[in-house]
Design an enzyme around this catalytic site. Structure first.
Site, mmCIF file in Angstrom:
data_model
loop_
_atom_site.group_PDB
_atom_site.id
_atom_site.type_symbol
_atom_site.label_atom_id
_atom_site.label_comp_id
_atom_site.label_asym_id
_atom_site.label_seq_id
_atom_site.Cartn_x
_atom_site.Cartn_y
_atom_site.Cartn_z
ATOM 1 N N HIS A 1 -3.965 -8.555 6.759
ATOM 2 C CA HIS A 1 -4.427 -7.287 6.191
ATOM 3 C C HIS A 1 -5.177 -7.605 4.889
ATOM 4 O O HIS A 1 -5.443 -8.766 4.586
ATOM 5 C CB HIS A 1 -3.203 -6.382 5.979
ATOM 6 C CG HIS A 1 -3.522 -4.941 5.736
ATOM 7 N ND1 HIS A 1 -4.536 -4.268 6.383
ATOM 8 C CD2 HIS A 1 -2.942 -4.031 4.911
ATOM 9 C CE1 HIS A 1 -4.563 -3.019 5.963
ATOM 10 N NE2 HIS A 1 -3.608 -2.843 5.064
ATOM 11 N N HIS B 1 0.850 -1.189 0.000
ATOM 12 C CA HIS B 1 0.000 0.000 0.000
ATOM 13 C C HIS B 1 0.889 1.243 0.000
ATOM 14 O O HIS B 1 1.940 1.282 0.653
ATOM 15 C CB HIS B 1 -0.931 0.013 1.224
ATOM 16 C CG HIS B 1 -2.118 -0.900 1.058
ATOM 17 N ND1 HIS B 1 -2.860 -1.364 2.115
ATOM 18 C CD2 HIS B 1 -2.698 -1.415 -0.066
ATOM 19 C CE1 HIS B 1 -3.847 -2.134 1.665
ATOM 20 N NE2 HIS B 1 -3.768 -2.182 0.353
ATOM 21 N N ASP C 1 0.388 -3.362 8.560
ATOM 22 C CA ASP C 1 -0.980 -3.154 9.026
ATOM 23 C C ASP C 1 -1.627 -4.520 9.261
ATOM 24 O O ASP C 1 -1.366 -5.453 8.512
ATOM 25 C CB ASP C 1 -1.790 -2.404 7.972
ATOM 26 C CG ASP C 1 -1.330 -0.969 7.764
ATOM 27 O OD1 ASP C 1 -0.509 -0.484 8.545
ATOM 28 O OD2 ASP C 1 -1.798 -0.352 6.787
ATOM 29 N N HIS D 1 0.516 4.487 13.418
ATOM 30 C CA HIS D 1 -0.427 4.343 12.304
ATOM 31 C C HIS D 1 -1.818 4.833 12.736
ATOM 32 O O HIS D 1 -2.795 4.094 12.740
ATOM 33 C CB HIS D 1 -0.471 2.873 11.844
ATOM 34 C CG HIS D 1 -1.079 2.659 10.485
ATOM 35 N ND1 HIS D 1 -2.415 2.410 10.305
ATOM 36 C CD2 HIS D 1 -0.541 2.664 9.246
ATOM 37 C CE1 HIS D 1 -2.669 2.253 9.007
ATOM 38 N NE2 HIS D 1 -1.538 2.406 8.346
ATOM 39 N N ASP E 1 0.978 4.121 1.354
ATOM 40 C CA ASP E 1 1.419 4.845 2.562
ATOM 41 C C ASP E 1 2.556 4.131 3.291
ATOM 42 O O ASP E 1 3.123 4.664 4.252
ATOM 43 C CB ASP E 1 0.242 5.116 3.513
ATOM 44 C CG ASP E 1 -0.467 3.863 3.983
ATOM 45 O OD1 ASP E 1 -0.651 2.945 3.173
ATOM 46 O OD2 ASP E 1 -0.863 3.810 5.166
ATOM 47 N N HIS E 2 2.920 2.927 2.805
ATOM 48 C CA HIS E 2 4.046 2.195 3.397
ATOM 49 C C HIS E 2 5.198 2.031 2.406
ATOM 50 O O HIS E 2 6.269 1.576 2.771
ATOM 51 C CB HIS E 2 3.597 0.809 3.867
ATOM 52 C CG HIS E 2 2.548 0.877 4.929
ATOM 53 N ND1 HIS E 2 2.783 0.573 6.248
ATOM 54 C CD2 HIS E 2 1.238 1.266 4.870
ATOM 55 C CE1 HIS E 2 1.682 0.758 6.960
ATOM 56 N NE2 HIS E 2 0.736 1.177 6.138
HETATM 57 ZN ZN LIG Z 1 -1.283 1.687 6.265
#
Ligand SMILES: [Zn+2]
Length: 330
Positions: free
Chosen positions: A164, A84, A235, A293, A86-87
């Site tokens: 996740h 993802h 996550d 997070h 954001d990572h």
């Molecule tokens: Zn995330």
């Protein structure tokens, strides 16, 4: 940790060791989904003296690392939990910077299935600009396991799958155990001369003295000192693998995207609340819990307050607020 503290000599005869035998955890981005003015996208440095690893590389991670005083040239590995944005989105930029710096030392990048194809596609499009930087990619599958960092003996890294919406791995980063403390007085009293022989004894080895006596060095050395460990679980929804990842760790870093009133929303999006993270930490008997997070819509301190009802040692991560972690530091 200052740059100076991270500038120990490297090389075959200059094994990098933390004199304090601690890890320093520096959150570089603690926001979920997108960066805000106060919180960057997910990234967290785990540093020893002379080297560090980066867990996740959200947008802006390399600038945050510089602000934290971390030297990019001392980076041993990037451990990506999942793909993802954001990572991950900070990784192409970080690799480009290392390429521009002319780095020749290999960098290990670990991540889930798909990371090789993604980086190759970016390279083909000319988006990476890594030059001759040797990037060694470890693509994880199945149960994960040990992530080898060749030529780098600073850290032990283990990966474990989490729960996740896409393939995701958490990591556990430890310093290797060390021999116990040398009882110098006892060793000298036994006739071991200062210098190379004493150094051998300090490692617990058997030595032959100038007078021909064989001496078992382990007699003068205390029990092994356990290396500190940090588990990084994001996550994920609450899962048994996160418990196993954090089992007995000195610090568990766990995602806590929402407050407990929104547990159902968290579950539906593949995330956890602070209370759920605290239950994981309690079951794992982790020494401390660092929550990170955070959705931009939550009050992180409130999330931490909720979690403290379950686990007594909870901190809400803040960008660039480093925390030292020692083994058994309860
Ligand atoms: Zn995330």
């Amino acid at each position: 940790m200052s740059d100076e503290e991270l500038s120990a000599e490297r090389g075959p005869n200059a094994r990098v060791r933390t004199s304090s035998f601690r890890l320093r955890v520096v959150p570089l981005g603690t926001s979920a989904g997108r960066p805000t003015l106060a919180r960057g996208a997910s990234a967290l440095a785990i540093a020893a003296e002379g080297a560090w690893v980066l867990c996740d590389c959200g947008e802006g991670a390399q600038v945050a690392a510089l602000r934290a005083g971390l030297s990019l040239s001392r980076l041993d590995a990037v451990l990506v939990t999942h793909l993802h944005g954001d990572h991950f989105n900070g990784l192409p930029g970080l690799l480009g910077t290392l390429g521009l710096e002319g780095r020749e030392r290999p960098l290990t990048v670990a991540g889930p299935r798909g990371i090789v194809a993604l980086l190759e596609a970016l390279a083909r499009a000319g988006s990476l600009g890594i030059g001759t930087l040797p990037v060694r990619i470890v693509e994880l599958d199945g149960e994960g396991g040990s992530v080898e960092l060749p030529e780098q003996e600073d850290f032990l890294v283990v990966a474990r799958p989490l729960a996740h919406r896409v393939p995701t791995y958490g990591y556990r980063v430890s310093l290797p155990d060390r021999p116990g403390t040398l009882d110098v007085e006892a060793a000298l009293a036994a006739g071991i001369p200062p210098g190379p022989l004493l150094a051998e004894v300090k490692e617990g080895r058997t030595v032959v003295l100038p007078d021909g006596r064989r001496v078992d060095g382990s007699r003068f050395v205390g029990p092994d000192r356990r290396g500190p460990s940090v588990a990084y679980a994001l996550d994920t929804t609450p899962c048994q693998d996160a418990v196993e990842l954090g089992r007995g760790a000195d610090m568990l870093v766990h995602e806590s995207t929402y407050e407990n009133a929104r547990a159902e929303l968290a579950r539906s999006r593949g995330h956890s609340t602070g209370v759920e993270a605290a239950r994981i930490a309690a079951e794992a008997q982790a020494g401390t819990l660092l929550l990170t997070h955070f959705s931009p819509s939550v009050d992180a301190e409130r999330v931490a307050d909720e979690a403290r009802e379950i686990h007594p040692r909870v901190t809400a991560a803040a960008d660039l607020a480093g925390i030292d972690v020692a083994a058994g530091s309860l």
